[in-house]
Design a protein around this motif. Structure first.
Motif, PDB file in Angstrom:
ATOM      1  N   ALA A 152      43.240  45.751  48.853  1.00  0.00           N
ATOM      2  CA  ALA A 152      43.964  46.736  48.044  1.00  0.00           C
ATOM      3  C   ALA A 152      44.717  46.056  46.900  1.00  0.00           C
ATOM      4  O   ALA A 152      44.739  46.565  45.774  1.00  0.00           O
ATOM      5  N   LEU A 153      45.297  44.902  47.153  1.00  0.00           N
ATOM      6  CA  LEU A 153      46.044  44.205  46.106  1.00  0.00           C
ATOM      7  C   LEU A 153      45.115  43.578  45.077  1.00  0.00           C
ATOM      8  O   LEU A 153      45.443  43.532  43.884  1.00  0.00           O
ATOM      9  N   VAL A 154      43.950  43.111  45.507  1.00  0.00           N
ATOM     10  CA  VAL A 154      42.974  42.588  44.553  1.00  0.00           C
ATOM     11  C   VAL A 154      42.467  43.718  43.658  1.00  0.00           C
ATOM     12  O   VAL A 154      42.290  43.541  42.445  1.00  0.00           O
ATOM     13  N   GLN A 155      42.265  44.904  44.227  1.00  0.00           N
ATOM     14  CA  GLN A 155      41.871  46.056  43.422  1.00  0.00           C
ATOM     15  C   GLN A 155      42.966  46.425  42.441  1.00  0.00           C
ATOM     16  O   GLN A 155      42.704  46.795  41.284  1.00  0.00           O
ATOM     17  N   LEU A 156      44.220  46.303  42.873  1.00  0.00           N
ATOM     18  CA  LEU A 156      45.354  46.563  41.982  1.00  0.00           C
ATOM     19  C   LEU A 156      45.335  45.590  40.808  1.00  0.00           C
ATOM     20  O   LEU A 156      45.625  45.966  39.665  1.00  0.00           O
ATOM     21  N   ALA A 157      44.958  44.331  41.077  1.00  0.00           N
ATOM     22  CA  ALA A 157      44.852  43.339  40.004  1.00  0.00           C
ATOM     23  C   ALA A 157      43.766  43.739  39.009  1.00  0.00           C
ATOM     24  O   ALA A 157      43.935  43.565  37.799  1.00  0.00           O
ATOM     25  N   ARG A 158      42.655  44.283  39.497  1.00  0.00           N
ATOM     26  CA  ARG A 158      41.577  44.732  38.595  1.00  0.00           C
ATOM     27  C   ARG A 158      42.077  45.869  37.700  1.00  0.00           C
ATOM     28  O   ARG A 158      41.843  45.878  36.493  1.00  0.00           O
ATOM     29  N   GLU A 159      42.769  46.831  38.310  1.00  0.00           N
ATOM     30  CA  GLU A 159      43.242  47.993  37.555  1.00  0.00           C
ATOM     31  C   GLU A 159      44.329  47.600  36.551  1.00  0.00           C
ATOM     32  O   GLU A 159      44.440  48.202  35.485  1.00  0.00           O
ATOM     33  N   ALA A 160      45.111  46.577  36.892  1.00  0.00           N
ATOM     34  CA  ALA A 160      46.189  46.143  36.013  1.00  0.00           C
ATOM     35  C   ALA A 160      45.666  45.448  34.764  1.00  0.00           C
ATOM     36  O   ALA A 160      46.407  45.269  33.799  1.00  0.00           O
TER      37      ALA A 160
END
Length: 286
Positions: A74-82
Motif C-alpha cells: 500500500a505504501l509503495v502504491q502511495l509512492a507511485r501516486e505521489a
C-alpha cells in the motif's frame, strides 16, 4: 477532484508514514542512510516531503524497517501516486514550492490578508498590478506567466468539490487603489461575486477595531479531509513561504484566525463595506 487525493498531499502522507516507521524501528536517519548506502540528507528530505520518493526507494526503506506484505504494498502504491504531476507543474518557474499542490488538495482554506486582496480572489488586472509592483525587475513575459498561473489557481473555487473558503482582510485592502480606481472597482465587485458562492465567506476587519492579531502579517491555514493529513499554516513572503506543521504553531494560528473573525464585521456587514468601497471607486472613475 476529491479533496485530499492529489500528489502533493500523498507525498506528504508517505513522508509522515516513513518517518513514523523509522522511529518505530528505533533507527536514526544515519542508520537508514548507512544500510541503504545513501546520504543522510536524502533520507531527511524524503521524511520532510521536500523530495519525492521512487517506489523502489520506498520499498527499500520499508525493508529496512521490517515492513512487508499488504502494508508495504500500500505504501509503495502511495509512492507511485505521489509521483503524478499536477497542473501546476506547467508553471514550475512560478511555483517553486509545494504550496499550490497543498492548496489544490485542501478541504478548507482560512486566509488573512492585511494589504492585498487574497490571490484566489484577485482579478486579472489587479493581479497584474500587484505582481508588477512586487517584482519591478520582471519582464512582461514573466509577469504574464505569473498572472496566468494565478488565474489557473482560481479554478479551485469553481471545482465540483470546492474547499470551504473563508477570507478575512483588513479594511485597508478596500481603500488601497491597486492598479487605479477602475481596476479596484472591478476587483471589489469580483469579491462580492465570490462571496455569493455557498462555500465562500469574506469578512473585513474595520479600522475602528483597533489592534488585532492579524497585525503580525498575512497567513493561510490549509485543512485536509483525512485525519492523517494535519493542517498546515503557510506564511507568505516575497522570498518564499514558510510552512508551519507543528501542532502548537498550527493551533496558535487557528486561534488567531478565530480572533480575527470575531474582530471583523459580520459577513453581511462586510459585504456592505465592500460594496460601498466599490461604488466610491466607480464614482471617482466617472
Amino acid at each position: 477532484m476529491t479533496r485530499g487525493q492529489g500528489p502533493t498531499v500523498r507525498r506528504r502522507r508517505l513522508a509522515g508514514e516513513l518517518r513514523r516507521l523509522r522511529e518505530a524501528a528505533d533507527l536514526t536517519i544515519d542508520d537508514v542512510a548507512e544500510r541503504l548506502e545513501c546520504s543522510a540528507s536524502k533520507v531527511s528530505r524524503v521524511e520532510t516531503g521536500n523530495v519525492g520518493v521512487t517506489p523502489r526507494d520506498a520499498r527499500d526503506m520499508l525493508g529496512v524497517y521490517g515492513v512487508t506484505g499488504e502494508e508495504a504494498d500500500a505504501l509503495v502504491q502511495l509512492a507511485r501516486e505521489a509521483r503524478k504531476r499536477g497542473w501546476w507543474h506547467a508553471y514550475n518557474e512560478v511555483f517553486t514550492g509545494t504550496f499550490v499542490g497543498l492548496e489544490a488538495d485542501a478541504s478548507s482554506l482560512r486566509a488573512y490578508q492585511a494589504l492585498l486582496v487574497p490571490g484566489l480572489l484577485q482579478t486579472r488586472r489587479y493581479a497584474r498590478a500587484v505582481i508588477r509592483a512586487m517584482r519591478p525587475d520582471a519582464t512582461e513575459n514573466e509577469i504574464d506567466r505569473r498572472v496566468e498561473a494565478r488565474m489557473e489557481r482560481q479554478a479551485l473555487l469553481q471545482d465540483a468539490h470546492p474547499p470551504e473558503y473563508w477570507a478575512v482582510m483588513d479594511e485597508a485592502v478596500l481603500h488601497r487603489a491597486v492598479g487605479g480606481v477602475e481596476v479596484m472597482a472591478e476587483q471589489l465587485w469580483r469579491m462580492l461575486d465570490v462571496a455569493a458562492l455557498p462555500h465562500a465567506t469574506i469578512q473585513v476587519v474595520p479600522f475602528g477595531g483597533g489592534a488585532h492579531p492579524g497585525m503580525e502579517g498575512p497567513f493561510l491555514i490549509l485543512g485536509f479531509p483525512e485525519q492523517a493529513d494535519q493542517d498546515v499554516v503557510y506564511v507568505d513572503s516575497t522570498n518564499g513561504g514558510l510552512y508551519l506543521e507543528d501542532a502548537a504553531e498550527v493551533h496558535r494560528y487557528a486561534l488567531m484566525f478565530d480572533h480575527l473573525r470575531a474582530a471583523a464585521a459580520k459577513p453581511d456587514d462586510s459585504l456592505d463595506m465592500i460594496e460601498a468601497a466599490a461604488r466610491r471607486f466607480e464614482k471617482h472613475d466617472n
